[in-house]
Design a protein around this motif. Structure first.
Motif, mmCIF file in Angstrom:
data_model
loop_
_atom_site.group_PDB
_atom_site.id
_atom_site.type_symbol
_atom_site.label_atom_id
_atom_site.label_comp_id
_atom_site.label_asym_id
_atom_site.label_seq_id
_atom_site.Cartn_x
_atom_site.Cartn_y
_atom_site.Cartn_z
ATOM 1 N N THR A 3 0.794 -1.226 0.000
ATOM 2 C CA THR A 3 0.000 0.000 0.000
ATOM 3 C C THR A 3 0.830 1.283 0.000
ATOM 4 O OG1 THR A 3 -1.866 1.082 1.084
ATOM 5 C CG2 THR A 3 -0.192 0.118 2.523
ATOM 6 N N PHE A 4 2.053 1.229 0.536
ATOM 7 C CA PHE A 4 2.884 2.433 0.616
ATOM 8 C C PHE A 4 3.872 2.557 -0.547
ATOM 9 C CE2 PHE A 4 1.985 1.653 5.229
ATOM 10 C CZ PHE A 4 1.167 2.757 5.404
ATOM 11 N N THR A 5 3.812 1.652 -1.517
ATOM 12 C CA THR A 5 4.796 1.651 -2.598
ATOM 13 C C THR A 5 4.770 2.942 -3.403
ATOM 14 O OG1 THR A 5 4.612 -0.760 -2.790
ATOM 15 C CG2 THR A 5 5.606 0.413 -4.643
ATOM 16 N N LEU A 6 3.608 3.353 -3.879
ATOM 17 C CA LEU A 6 3.529 4.561 -4.710
ATOM 18 C C LEU A 6 3.883 5.818 -3.916
ATOM 19 C CD1 LEU A 6 0.401 3.890 -6.976
ATOM 20 C CD2 LEU A 6 2.795 3.290 -7.335
ATOM 21 N N PRO A 7 3.379 6.015 -2.687
ATOM 22 C CA PRO A 7 3.813 7.185 -1.913
ATOM 23 C C PRO A 7 5.318 7.203 -1.654
ATOM 24 C CG PRO A 7 1.823 6.269 -0.962
ATOM 25 C CD PRO A 7 2.277 5.297 -2.009
ATOM 26 N N LEU A 8 5.927 6.042 -1.431
ATOM 27 C CA LEU A 8 7.371 5.998 -1.196
ATOM 28 C C LEU A 8 8.147 6.396 -2.445
ATOM 29 C CD1 LEU A 8 7.686 2.755 0.969
ATOM 30 C CD2 LEU A 8 8.328 5.063 1.671
ATOM 31 N N ILE A 9 7.656 5.995 -3.604
ATOM 32 C CA ILE A 9 8.306 6.398 -4.856
ATOM 33 C C ILE A 9 8.205 7.911 -5.035
ATOM 34 C CG2 ILE A 9 8.142 6.265 -7.378
ATOM 35 C CD1 ILE A 9 7.226 3.354 -7.029
ATOM 36 N N ALA A 10 7.010 8.452 -4.794
ATOM 37 C CA ALA A 10 6.788 9.884 -4.984
ATOM 38 C C ALA A 10 7.482 10.728 -3.920
ATOM 39 C CB ALA A 10 5.287 10.178 -4.977
ATOM 40 N N ASP A 11 7.432 10.269 -2.678
ATOM 41 C CA ASP A 11 7.924 11.069 -1.555
ATOM 42 C C ASP A 11 9.415 10.912 -1.323
ATOM 43 O OD1 ASP A 11 7.605 12.760 0.732
ATOM 44 O OD2 ASP A 11 7.658 10.984 2.006
ATOM 45 N N LYS A 12 9.902 9.679 -1.385
ATOM 46 C CA LYS A 12 11.307 9.398 -1.077
ATOM 47 C C LYS A 12 12.167 9.229 -2.325
ATOM 48 C CE LYS A 12 10.143 8.773 3.353
ATOM 49 N NZ LYS A 12 10.532 9.708 4.428
ATOM 50 N N ALA B 138 12.774 -1.044 -4.557
ATOM 51 C CA ALA B 138 13.152 -0.585 -3.219
ATOM 52 C C ALA B 138 11.921 -0.127 -2.441
ATOM 53 C CB ALA B 138 14.168 0.550 -3.314
ATOM 54 N N ALA B 139 11.024 0.605 -3.110
ATOM 55 C CA ALA B 139 9.796 1.070 -2.460
ATOM 56 C C ALA B 139 8.897 -0.108 -2.110
ATOM 57 C CB ALA B 139 9.060 2.040 -3.383
ATOM 58 N N LEU B 140 8.810 -1.066 -3.016
ATOM 59 C CA LEU B 140 7.995 -2.260 -2.788
ATOM 60 C C LEU B 140 8.515 -3.042 -1.577
ATOM 61 C CD1 LEU B 140 5.617 -3.814 -4.160
ATOM 62 C CD2 LEU B 140 7.364 -5.174 -5.326
ATOM 63 N N LYS B 141 9.816 -3.219 -1.532
ATOM 64 C CA LYS B 141 10.438 -3.969 -0.436
ATOM 65 C C LYS B 141 10.234 -3.267 0.896
ATOM 66 C CE LYS B 141 14.881 -5.839 1.129
ATOM 67 N NZ LYS B 141 16.338 -5.989 0.811
ATOM 68 N N LEU B 142 10.421 -1.934 0.918
ATOM 69 C CA LEU B 142 10.276 -1.177 2.162
ATOM 70 C C LEU B 142 8.830 -1.193 2.649
ATOM 71 C CD1 LEU B 142 11.531 0.575 4.321
ATOM 72 C CD2 LEU B 142 11.250 2.567 2.820
ATOM 73 N N SER B 143 7.872 -1.056 1.729
ATOM 74 C CA SER B 143 6.465 -1.095 2.100
ATOM 75 C C SER B 143 6.109 -2.444 2.724
ATOM 76 C CB SER B 143 5.587 -0.842 0.876
ATOM 77 O OG SER B 143 4.215 -0.917 1.204
ATOM 78 N N VAL B 144 6.494 -3.518 2.080
ATOM 79 C CA VAL B 144 6.199 -4.862 2.588
ATOM 80 C C VAL B 144 6.858 -5.078 3.944
ATOM 81 C CG1 VAL B 144 6.535 -7.335 2.186
ATOM 82 C CG2 VAL B 144 5.838 -5.843 0.299
ATOM 83 N N SER B 145 8.108 -4.616 4.084
ATOM 84 C CA SER B 145 8.845 -4.803 5.331
ATOM 85 C C SER B 145 8.167 -4.103 6.500
ATOM 86 C CB SER B 145 10.279 -4.282 5.163
ATOM 87 O OG SER B 145 10.989 -4.323 6.385
ATOM 88 N N VAL B 146 7.747 -2.854 6.293
ATOM 89 C CA VAL B 146 7.132 -2.084 7.372
ATOM 90 C C VAL B 146 5.745 -2.640 7.706
ATOM 91 C CG1 VAL B 146 6.213 0.185 7.997
ATOM 92 C CG2 VAL B 146 8.451 0.005 6.908
#
Length: 248
Positions: A157-166, A172-180
């Motif tokens: 769920t946080f993949t797209l915001p992480l790409i846009a924001d970070k 990398a965004a996919l992995k971080l979203s799944v991890s959190v």
């Protein structure tokens, strides 16, 4: 529309401390109270952005029905279905990202307006590719069993915001979203179950209630995102994006 750089406001670590309890689960009372407080201040721009998305969906559906008879839609060749899916992703990936970032920026104390929903169209290709990857993974999950599909939908769920924001790459965004999400999996299961019920109840109103539920959803997820990703020492290596905000 003119462009300007908003003041980059950091969310205090206390937000994480208030949301995440010592046992690792979310404090839902705090989350609900803060969400309603923020929503009172930002409801109108979020409502307008959700209303625009609602009319785009409705307009697209009406266009399809006018161009293709219902019988043709139900028996559409896979090639045409793929084209329609790709066009839909190209339109909705940046729009939903814009809505997510409106919720996040509201929590950060930045002024938001309805025009911000259009901000991430310059990133349409990377956002669309990420959404397509998530969609394929989700469809595979639903093909295997319903639960894996729901898990993938929640965990990414946080993949797209992480790409846009970070400004992270897709993987990398996919992995971080799944991890959190995995770190607080039970809390996310409860949270998404509540919103699933709210969305289902909204269907009774022919989708009109979604115009209230959706702003609330993006504010809640903005709080969760800010608490889990802003000022988190484990994410210090991730650089903040320089956000461009549009004046409507």
């Amino acid at each position: 529309m003119s462009q300007f750089n908003p003041q980059d406001q950091q969310v205090p670590n206390s937000l994480h401390q208030k949301l995440v309890q010592p046992n690792g689960r979310f404090n839902y009372i705090f989350l609900a109270k803060k969400a309603f407080r923020v929503l009172r201040q930002t409801f109108w721009p979020l409502f307008q952005a959700c209303l625009a998305l609602f009319f785009i969906v409705l307009g697209g559906a009406l266009l399809l029905v006018n161009v293709f008879p219902v019988a043709v839609l139900t028996q559409m060749p896979p090639q045409q279905q793929v084209i329609i899916d790709i066009v839909s992703v190209l339109i909705f990936a940046p729009l939903t990202t814009g809505l997510s970032m409106m919720g996040i920026n509201a929590i950060r104390g930045n002024v938001v307006n309805s025009g911000h929903v259009l901000h991430y169209f310059p990133m349409v290709l990377v956002l669309a590719l990420a959404q397509l990857l998530i969609s394929v993974m989700t469809q595979v999950g639903f093909t295997l069993l319903v639960i894996p599909g729901l898990y993938i939908l929640m965990a990414t769920t946080f993949t797209l915001p992480l790409i846009a924001d970070k400004q992270l790459g897709i993987l990398a965004a996919l992995k971080l979203s799944v991890s959190v999400v995995n770190k607080h999996l039970l809390s996310f299961v409860v949270l998404f179950t509540v919103f699933l019920l709210l969305f289902l109840i909204s269907m009774v109103s022919f989708g009109i209630a979604l115009l209230v539920v959706m702003p609330f959803y993006f504010v809640v997820m903005g709080i969760v995102y800010s608490a889990l990703f802003d000022n988190d020492p484990s994410h210090e290596s991730v650089s903040k994006s320089q956000e461009l905000v549009f004046d409507a």
